[in-house]
Design an enzyme around this catalytic site. Structure first.
Site, PDB file in Angstrom:
ATOM      1  N   HIS A  97      29.952 -11.992  38.508  1.00 50.59           N
ATOM      2  CA  HIS A  97      31.446 -12.639  39.745  1.00 50.59           C
ATOM      3  C   HIS A  97      32.383 -11.727  40.282  1.00 50.59           C
ATOM      4  O   HIS A  97      32.041 -11.482  41.533  1.00 50.59           O
ATOM      5  CB  HIS A  97      32.528 -14.298  39.089  1.00 50.59           C
ATOM      6  CG  HIS A  97      33.291 -14.594  40.669  1.00 50.59           C
ATOM      7  ND1 HIS A  97      33.357 -15.772  40.747  1.00 50.59           N
ATOM      8  CD2 HIS A  97      34.371 -14.043  41.275  1.00 50.59           C
ATOM      9  CE1 HIS A  97      34.106 -15.746  41.504  1.00 50.59           C
ATOM     10  NE2 HIS A  97      34.144 -14.871  41.997  1.00 50.59           N
ATOM     11  N   GLU A  98      32.606 -11.299  40.019  1.00 48.64           N
ATOM     12  CA  GLU A  98      33.193  -9.452  39.447  1.00 48.64           C
ATOM     13  C   GLU A  98      32.397  -9.049  40.248  1.00 48.64           C
ATOM     14  O   GLU A  98      33.187  -7.665  41.065  1.00 48.64           O
ATOM     15  CB  GLU A  98      34.352  -9.424  38.670  1.00 48.64           C
ATOM     16  CG  GLU A  98      35.517 -10.107  38.058  1.00 48.64           C
ATOM     17  CD  GLU A  98      36.953 -10.732  39.287  1.00 48.64           C
ATOM     18  OE1 GLU A  98      36.807 -10.298  40.139  1.00 48.64           O
ATOM     19  OE2 GLU A  98      37.112 -12.181  38.738  1.00 48.64           O
ATOM     20  N   GLN A 122      40.002  -7.259  46.212  1.00 54.18           N
ATOM     21  CA  GLN A 122      40.635  -8.220  46.396  1.00 54.18           C
ATOM     22  C   GLN A 122      41.873  -7.855  46.624  1.00 54.18           C
ATOM     23  O   GLN A 122      42.909  -8.819  47.574  1.00 54.18           O
ATOM     24  CB  GLN A 122      40.376  -9.415  45.576  1.00 54.18           C
ATOM     25  CG  GLN A 122      39.282  -9.672  44.654  1.00 54.18           C
ATOM     26  CD  GLN A 122      39.139 -10.814  44.141  1.00 54.18           C
ATOM     27  OE1 GLN A 122      38.715 -10.657  42.935  1.00 54.18           O
ATOM     28  NE2 GLN A 122      39.721 -12.074  44.742  1.00 54.18           N
ATOM     29  N   HIS A 169      32.406  -9.852  43.475  1.00 50.71           N
ATOM     30  CA  HIS A 169      33.154  -8.888  44.786  1.00 50.71           C
ATOM     31  C   HIS A 169      32.718  -6.850  45.120  1.00 50.71           C
ATOM     32  O   HIS A 169      33.040  -6.548  46.557  1.00 50.71           O
ATOM     33  CB  HIS A 169      34.504  -8.916  44.275  1.00 50.71           C
ATOM     34  CG  HIS A 169      34.767 -10.293  44.366  1.00 50.71           C
ATOM     35  ND1 HIS A 169      35.295 -10.938  45.177  1.00 50.71           N
ATOM     36  CD2 HIS A 169      35.428 -10.963  43.544  1.00 50.71           C
ATOM     37  CE1 HIS A 169      35.909 -12.152  45.500  1.00 50.71           C
ATOM     38  NE2 HIS A 169      35.975 -11.775  44.367  1.00 50.71           N
ATOM     39  N   CYS A 183      38.452 -18.359  43.054  1.00 54.27           N
ATOM     40  CA  CYS A 183      38.728 -17.150  43.394  1.00 54.27           C
ATOM     41  C   CYS A 183      39.338 -17.394  43.629  1.00 54.27           C
ATOM     42  O   CYS A 183      40.154 -17.674  44.611  1.00 54.27           O
ATOM     43  CB  CYS A 183      37.455 -16.833  44.344  1.00 54.27           C
ATOM     44  SG  CYS A 183      37.278 -15.115  44.792  1.00 54.27           S
ATOM     45  N   LEU A 184      40.297 -15.509  43.326  1.00 55.87           N
ATOM     46  CA  LEU A 184      41.681 -15.760  43.666  1.00 55.87           C
ATOM     47  C   LEU A 184      42.070 -15.726  45.495  1.00 55.87           C
ATOM     48  O   LEU A 184      43.251 -15.820  46.505  1.00 55.87           O
ATOM     49  CB  LEU A 184      42.569 -14.871  42.754  1.00 55.87           C
ATOM     50  CG  LEU A 184      42.691 -14.975  41.300  1.00 55.87           C
ATOM     51  CD1 LEU A 184      43.830 -13.287  41.028  1.00 55.87           C
ATOM     52  CD2 LEU A 184      43.703 -16.602  41.610  1.00 55.87           C
ATOM     53  N   GLY A 216      40.604 -13.022  36.545  1.00 57.15           N
ATOM     54  CA  GLY A 216      39.216 -12.007  37.065  1.00 57.15           C
ATOM     55  C   GLY A 216      39.618 -11.367  37.581  1.00 57.15           C
ATOM     56  O   GLY A 216      40.295 -12.154  38.988  1.00 57.15           O
TER      57      GLY A 216
END
Ligand code: NI
Length: 167
Positions: free
Chosen positions: A133-134, A51, A137, A91-92, A46
């Site tokens: 989660h996304e 990000q 962000h 997380c990236l 994701g």
């Protein structure tokens, strides 16, 4: 399409609240395609636009093992939540860090797709976690915020040190 640079925690730009997309046009679709390519290349399941330093309400997700089930959510909104699940998240933007987060187990979401059409889906389990989660962000939140203060300060120190070394 191009691969975008992913911002790393604790970059303050990850704290921006993303703005809604007024119109899904070619520029938005180009961003969606860049985000998908960046997510697949990372690799991750994701990615939120914030990000890649675009404070706009777009997320891309692919939780399939075959990596060919891209899901695009523009202006996503959760309008129903039920149950609880606790799942290990990564997380990236926080590479190498994992932690358990308690979230709703079942959600209903409305959003626009890549063509600008409205849709609704019900999600549970991993997909429900990933969407929550996304969307966090997009509101300037990172999963690390749910961890203990001690763990948060350890993670912050680790990344600040890495960034100093990288300069
Ligand atoms: Ni993330």
């Amino acid at each position: 399409m191009s691969i975008r640079t992913i911002l790393h925690y604790p970059d303050p730009r990850l704290r921006c609240v993303a703005a809604p997309i007024a119109q899904v046009d070619d520029a938005v679709r180009r961003l969606v395609d860049d985000m998908a390519e960046t997510m697949y290349q990372a690799p991750g399941i994701g990615l939120a636009a914030i990000q890649v330093n675009e404070a706009r309400r777009i997320i891309v997700i692919d939780i399939s093992e075959t990596r060919d089930q891209l899901q695009v959510f523009i202006n996503p909104e959760i309008f129903y939540r039920a149950g609880e699940q606790e799942r290990e998240e990564g997380c990236l933007s926080v590479p190498g860090v994992y932690g358990s987060v308690l979230r709703a187990d079942r959600i209903r979401v409305r959003a626009l797709n890549r063509d600008g059409q409205a849709f609704e889906i019900e999600a549970e389990g991993l997909l429900a976690t990933c969407i929550q989660h996304e969307i966090d962000h997009l509101d300037g939140k990172v999963f690390v915020d749910y961890l203990s203060r001690l763990k948060q300060s350890r993670i912050r120190k680790k990344f600040e040190k890495q960034q100093r070394l990288a300069m």
